[in-house]
Design an enzyme around this catalytic site. Structure first.
Site, PDB file in Angstrom:
ATOM      1  NE  ARG A 120      -5.982  70.574  33.587  1.00 41.49           N
ATOM      2  CZ  ARG A 120      -5.110  71.569  33.538  1.00 41.49           C
ATOM      3  NH1 ARG A 120      -5.518  72.816  33.506  1.00 41.49           N
ATOM      4  NH2 ARG A 120      -3.838  71.326  33.515  1.00 41.49           N
ATOM      5  CD  GLN A 126      -6.632  64.445  39.954  1.00 45.32           C
ATOM      6  OE1 GLN A 126      -5.728  63.875  40.540  1.00 45.32           O
ATOM      7  NE2 GLN A 126      -7.448  65.303  40.536  1.00 45.32           N
ATOM      8  CG  ASP A 129      -5.014  67.073  33.485  1.00 46.78           C
ATOM      9  OD1 ASP A 129      -4.985  67.677  32.396  1.00 46.78           O
ATOM     10  OD2 ASP A 129      -4.898  67.629  34.583  1.00 46.78           O
ATOM     11  CB  SER A 132      -1.724  68.075  33.954  1.00 49.44           C
ATOM     12  OG  SER A 132      -2.618  68.951  34.583  1.00 49.44           O
ATOM     13  CE1 TYR A 227      -7.382  75.911  33.188  1.00 45.83           C
ATOM     14  CE2 TYR A 227      -9.581  75.362  33.992  1.00 45.83           C
ATOM     15  CZ  TYR A 227      -8.400  74.993  33.361  1.00 45.83           C
ATOM     16  OH  TYR A 227      -8.237  73.713  32.924  1.00 45.83           O
TER      17      TYR A 227
END
Ligand code: NAD
Length: 408
Positions: A120, A126, A129, A132, A227
């Site tokens: 990502r 992007q 993704d 998201s 993360y």
């Protein structure tokens, strides 16, 4: 090259991998697009609308025989059995929590690309993704669910019949979904607090209108790649205890915490639920078969505790907004395809970083580094049941009373 869209088979799944608008874009670069009859029904796209966009509407068997087979979720066992070596499958395949499926796809000899493994942080990835795009929808819907189940107002209301104080909402986990939940609850007029175990999320949470809560008992648990890491036993217990005091002071708690490849961390314990006021609501976006962020939450169900707290097992929220979720997912998957298509074929070798991130099986083997190096503490498959088992440091807690009806 033939690209197909199959109808989703997971219970309650209404999304579809391509919407007609995306079909037209893929047709424009010379791809043949096949759509299984009825694939778009759940997202309000008829077979005719796909035909008008240039797709051929076909049987499931024909869709499963295409060169590239697109889906939102995972293929069921019959679909895997129908696949042949050399085909490519693209979907949210959840390889970190479903090692059995990954092994089956490798055994089938297919090249499997998992949309949830797209790197990502790569700028060029992007638009692809899907985690998201779907988390944004889930966060929005979680705030709406909280407002719907709460028996009072979210905003401050001053009326001739009295004044309603604004609801106090707490969002636990301020990744993509949490930030959207904060923004949505704020737009509805609630007072919003937020907490995340990665302190760097503070400015993001504040920028969308939340007051950030810092715990004194737990340090940063920032892990790799943006993360969170899993907490140690001591950290987890300290976090649960300190959070319980904050939880008790809020009307609505929305939990979104995830640690990749693991059972969602338990943040709202039975004791924390017992300390909440009657009529409070917990929306648990972590609810899963493995257990959720809230004790006793059941995916797809609303549980009422003995003291009158509604615990909503809010899994599958993107599917509850299937039209928006399908449109966004279709853009994600078409961005991946359009990036990889070269001279009418998928050029999987053209981008080493993307390839290393997204391909989980090819040539009969599991190839993703995160899967081949998975440690034995991650979620593991139980060969006896075909299901995954909890990481041992995450005991589940007893369930409360189930209220008939769906969470959505
Ligand atoms: P996620 O779904 O993995 O987790 C949700 C949130 O839960 C995270 O913020 C995590 O820190 C939090 N969490 C985990 N354990 C917790 C615990 N015990 N207590 C409290 N909170 C806990 O997260 P996500 O939304 O997928 O985002 C992950 C990261 O990826 C973020 O850093 C995000 O900014 C980043 N990201 C980057 C891009 C990009 O660069 N284009 C795009 C999307 C996401």
């Amino acid at each position: 090259m033939k690209i197909s869209v199959v109808k989703e088979t997971a219970p309650g799944e209404r999304r579809v991998a391509l919407v007609p608008e995306a079909v037209a874009k893929l047709r424009a670069v010379g791809l043949d697009v096949l759509v299984e009859s009825g694939a778009g029904d759940g997202a309000w796209h008829t077979d005719d609308s796909y035909t008008a966009a240039g797709a051929s509407v076909v049987s499931r068997a024909d869709a499963l025989a295409a060169d590239v087979v697109l889906m939102v979720g995972k293929p069921d066992a019959a679909a895997v059995a129908a696949l042949r070596p050399g085909q490519t499958v693209i979907g949210l395949l959840a390889p970190l929590t479903d090692p059995d499926l990954t092994a089956a796809l490798a055994a089938a000899g297919v090249t499997a690309l998992s949309m949830d493994m797209i790197p990502r942080t790569l700028p060029r990835a992007q638009p692809m993704d899907a985690l998201s795009s779907q988390a944004n929808i889930a966060g929005y819907k979680a705030a709406l669910l909280g407002a719907t189940h709460f028996g009072r107002f979210f905003p401050l209301l001053i009326t001739a019949a009295g004044t309603a104080r604004p609801a106090k909402v707490l969002v636990l986990g301020t990744g993509v979904a949490g930030l959207q939940a904060i923004g949505t609850a704020r737009r509805l007029g609630a007072l919003v607090s937020a907490y995340d175990v990665r302190p760097e999320t503070r400015t993001e949470a504040e920028s969308v209108g939340a007051t950030f809560i810092e715990l004194t008992s737990v340090d940063s648990a920032a892990g790799e790649g943006g993360y969170a890491r899993a907490l140690t036993d001591d950290e987890r217990m300290a976090q649960q205890q300190e959070l319980a005091g904050h939880i008790a002071r809020h009307d609505v708690v929305i939990t979104t915490a995830q640690v990749p490849g693991r059972r969602p961390p338990l943040l709202v314990t039975q004791d924390a639920l017992k300390a909440m006021a009657p009529g409070s609501v917990v929306v648990d976006m972590g609810a899963s078969a493995l257990g959720g962020n809230a004790a006793g939450s059941v995916p797809g169900e609303t549980i009422l505790t003995e003291n009158g707290v509604a615990v909503i097992g809010a899994s599958g929220l993107p599917s509850s907004m299937a039209a928006a979720a399908s449109a966004m997912y279709a853009r994600n998957i078409s961005a991946l395809l359009l990036y990889l298509i070269d001279d009418g074929a998928l050029a999987l070798d053209r981008d080493a970083e993307l390839r290393a991130g997204v391909i989980i099986t090819t040539g009969g083997a599991i190839v993703h580094p995160a899967l081949t190096a998975a440690d034995d503490q991650a979620v593991q498959a139980d060969p006896a049941t075909g299901t995954s088992r909890l990481h041992p440091d995450q005991p589940d807690e007893g369930a409360a009373r189930a209220v008939p009806g769906s969470a959505r």
